[in-house]
Write an enzyme that holds these catalytic residues in place. Sequence first.
Site, short mmCIF file in Angstrom:
data_model
loop_
_atom_site.label_atom_id
_atom_site.label_comp_id
_atom_site.label_asym_id
_atom_site.label_seq_id
_atom_site.Cartn_x
_atom_site.Cartn_y
_atom_site.Cartn_z
N SER A 20 11.61 4.66 2.60
CA SER A 20 12.22 3.38 2.22
C SER A 20 11.13 2.32 2.25
CB SER A 20 13.35 3.01 3.19
OG SER A 20 12.83 2.94 4.51
N LYS A 21 11.45 1.17 1.78
CA LYS A 21 10.51 0.04 1.83
C LYS A 21 11.29 -1.23 1.63
CE LYS A 21 5.93 -0.36 1.90
NZ LYS A 21 5.03 0.70 2.37
N GLY A 22 10.73 -2.33 2.10
CA GLY A 22 11.42 -3.60 1.91
C GLY A 22 10.44 -4.74 1.86
#
Length: 425
Positions: A110-112
Amino acid sequence: MTTLVKKQKRNVYDNVIRQFNKAADIIGLDDSISKILRSTNNEITVHFPVKMDDGRIEIFTGYRVQHNNTLGPYKGGLRFHPNVELNEVRALATWMTWKSAITDIPFGGSKGGIQIDPGKYSITELERITRRFTYALGNNIGPDYDIPAPDVNTNGQIMAWLLDTYLSTIPPQERQGNIHVVTGKPVESGGSLGRDKATGQGVVFCIQEWAKDNDFDLKGATYIVQGFGKVGSWAARLMKELGAKLVAVEDVTGAIANPDGIDADDLASYVKDLGGSAGYLHSEPINHVEFMQTHCDIFIPAALENQITAETAPYLNVKLVAEGANGPTDPDGDSILADRDIALIPDILCNSGGVIVSYFEWLQNKHSEYWELDEVDCKLKKKIVKAYSHVREVAEEYHTDWRTAAYIVALMRLEIVYKERGIFP
Ligand code: GLU
């Protein structure tokens, strides 16, 4: 510097799909699994208000993209940068899935991030922005669900605010047992020794393996670094320990060179105090093209995406590109490097030291343990060297480039699990 900032705005998710398709075709990846892995599971966009120091309210936009959690909880960093947008976060989340798969750690990807220039905000504003973003994400993150970490322009302090905000939202009795909701924390707040330098250390372990494979002496070898944040500065300092010579550096403030060598430790403290390498005394300023054309042995890109492209790959005069950044080379850049016989250690292998030590931090938190630095370094080395050897074997077996080989390792691991577990219903 315009080039550095402008170019990376291209759609990096297209790069991911091109890289993915190449590897999937070579191994004849099952079509249904291919469909699943080419898309992301969840894409969360939040708009949230924050009170500025002068009392005004500003609205910010933040993202968290969860690509895949087949191998374990979603895992990946948070970046604060004006160029953060959905396609970029999608690409970065997908690369995290491959990274965890290659290094055999039980995480997904994931990444944000938040689309801001953090330099424009005071420390108190950044704290409120971080806390409000964490609150807006709510239970989209969690210690066994999705675990953030630092990335571009974020650090241990930001992770500590995130931790504190997240814990405040859960019952007091459960707080101590949930500190593994975020990694890359300051050591005093439950972080791991060695996490700060982990990505740079992993890059250098990979370079050492490459040097061994190629009978190349790193003592006296020359190298250049793009980006002098945590990854770039640590990689540079650890290369210095091996006797290599740093001859040029580029960051957001400009590029500098000194053929007689730049002291990486001294430059790191200069950058820490002044925010960038521009004006560093023991060097000459150079432009972006001159930086890219520097004659040396190793180039460590440790900044943003799309730096080595059809336009810039012909400039390089190096033997090896060791990707500390995520996505610094686009597929056109890859072909040119291959044609020019420039070796490449791809990002999803080369910079995986960060997430590997994040995994160690997560394990220490779960078991209420603190490991010695030696233990962390030794375990990191073992994991990354194993992944490196695996990618090398696959590159030889399939007669393919290293990036494609790294994808093959990741895709095969995921394919096995999908085949064993099947698709519900
Ligand atoms: N942001 C780092 C990366 O891109 C670390 C991620 C993590 O530790 O979760 O690999």
